[in-house]
Design a protein around this motif. Structure first.
Motif, PDB file in Angstrom:
ATOM      1  N   CYS A 193      46.478  48.955  34.378  1.00 39.22           N
ATOM      2  CA  CYS A 193      45.053  48.875  34.261  1.00 39.22           C
ATOM      3  C   CYS A 193      44.296  48.276  35.383  1.00 39.22           C
ATOM      4  O   CYS A 193      43.363  48.634  35.650  1.00 39.22           O
ATOM      5  N   HIS A 194      44.812  47.138  35.748  1.00 40.45           N
ATOM      6  CA  HIS A 194      43.921  46.166  36.582  1.00 40.45           C
ATOM      7  C   HIS A 194      44.428  46.519  38.209  1.00 40.45           C
ATOM      8  O   HIS A 194      43.823  45.996  39.220  1.00 40.45           O
ATOM      9  N   GLY A 195      45.251  47.403  38.312  1.00 40.48           N
ATOM     10  CA  GLY A 195      45.683  47.855  39.756  1.00 40.48           C
ATOM     11  C   GLY A 195      46.855  47.175  40.348  1.00 40.48           C
ATOM     12  O   GLY A 195      47.054  45.788  40.002  1.00 40.48           O
ATOM     13  N   GLN A 200      40.416  48.909  37.709  1.00 40.61           N
ATOM     14  CA  GLN A 200      40.917  50.266  37.100  1.00 40.61           C
ATOM     15  C   GLN A 200      39.939  51.178  37.709  1.00 40.61           C
ATOM     16  O   GLN A 200      40.633  52.492  38.047  1.00 40.61           O
ATOM     17  N   THR A 201      38.559  51.173  38.084  1.00 36.44           N
ATOM     18  CA  THR A 201      37.975  51.970  39.101  1.00 36.44           C
ATOM     19  C   THR A 201      37.014  51.193  40.065  1.00 36.44           C
ATOM     20  O   THR A 201      36.875  50.071  39.757  1.00 36.44           O
ATOM     21  N   TRP A 220      33.848  49.476  38.369  1.00 41.06           N
ATOM     22  CA  TRP A 220      34.411  48.674  37.144  1.00 41.06           C
ATOM     23  C   TRP A 220      33.103  48.149  36.342  1.00 41.06           C
ATOM     24  O   TRP A 220      33.493  47.706  35.191  1.00 41.06           O
ATOM     25  N   PRO A 246      35.673  49.502  32.305  1.00 42.82           N
ATOM     26  CA  PRO A 246      36.931  49.704  32.584  1.00 42.82           C
ATOM     27  C   PRO A 246      37.634  48.094  33.015  1.00 42.82           C
ATOM     28  O   PRO A 246      36.896  47.307  33.194  1.00 42.82           O
ATOM     29  N   ALA A 247      38.668  48.205  33.274  1.00 44.76           N
ATOM     30  CA  ALA A 247      39.429  46.743  33.396  1.00 44.76           C
ATOM     31  C   ALA A 247      38.977  46.447  35.061  1.00 44.76           C
ATOM     32  O   ALA A 247      38.918  47.140  35.731  1.00 44.76           O
TER      33      ALA A 247
END
Length: 153
Positions: free
Chosen positions: A47-49, A55-56, A59, A69-70
């Motif tokens: 989720c957090h990369g 996530q995006t 965010w 998003p996370a």
């Protein structure tokens, strides 16, 4: 070896948790950071990369489900704006409206209390903090000091 590592980590956690006014997660502890990195990859990166990037890229914009998003955990995010005790609470218990989130807030952040031990949560947070540049670490330490000061009054 794992048992000795967990015992060693447990000692640090006991001292941190038993003294909530001075709750501090040490990002310079190489043992915590190495173990925390492996846990981060297993439990958080989806989720957090993998590079703590979130996530995006957007965010701060709510998704179709109305939830954020996370966020990133690198210096570009807001993780460092929270004291260690709050970061620990969010990771352990999820986003709890009225405690670690505004009333009515909904989040996809799960609670990890039944998945990771307190010691393991601390190592993950140590890893995250170890990636921050010195200026962000200094600002974060000021956030911790402000919380400790409030707790004493």
């Amino acid at each position: 070896m794992v048992a000795l590592t967990l015992l060693w980590i447990g000692k640090d956690v006991y001292h941190s948790v038993s003294q909530p006014r001075g709750f501090y997660i040490d990002p310079s502890d190489t043992h915590h950071v190495a173990y925390g990195r492996s846990l981060y990859v297993s439990y958080c990166a989806a989720c957090h990369g993998s590079k703590l990037e979130g996530q995006t890229p957007n965010w701060r914009e709510r998704g179709a489900n109305g939830r954020l998003p996370a966020p990133p955990h690198d210096a570009s995010g807001h993780t460092w704006h929270h004291p260690d005790s709050v970061l620990f609470d969010i990771t352990r218990n999820g986003m709890v409206p009225g405690r670690t989130a505004p009333e009515g807030y909904e989040s996809d952040m799960p609670a990890y209390a039944s998945i990771l031990s307190d010691e393991e949560i601390i190592t993950v947070l140590a890893y995250i903090k170890s990636t921050w540049p010195d200026d962000i670490l200094a600002l974060h330490q000021e956030v911790n000091r402000n919380e400790w000061s409030r707790a004493q009054h």
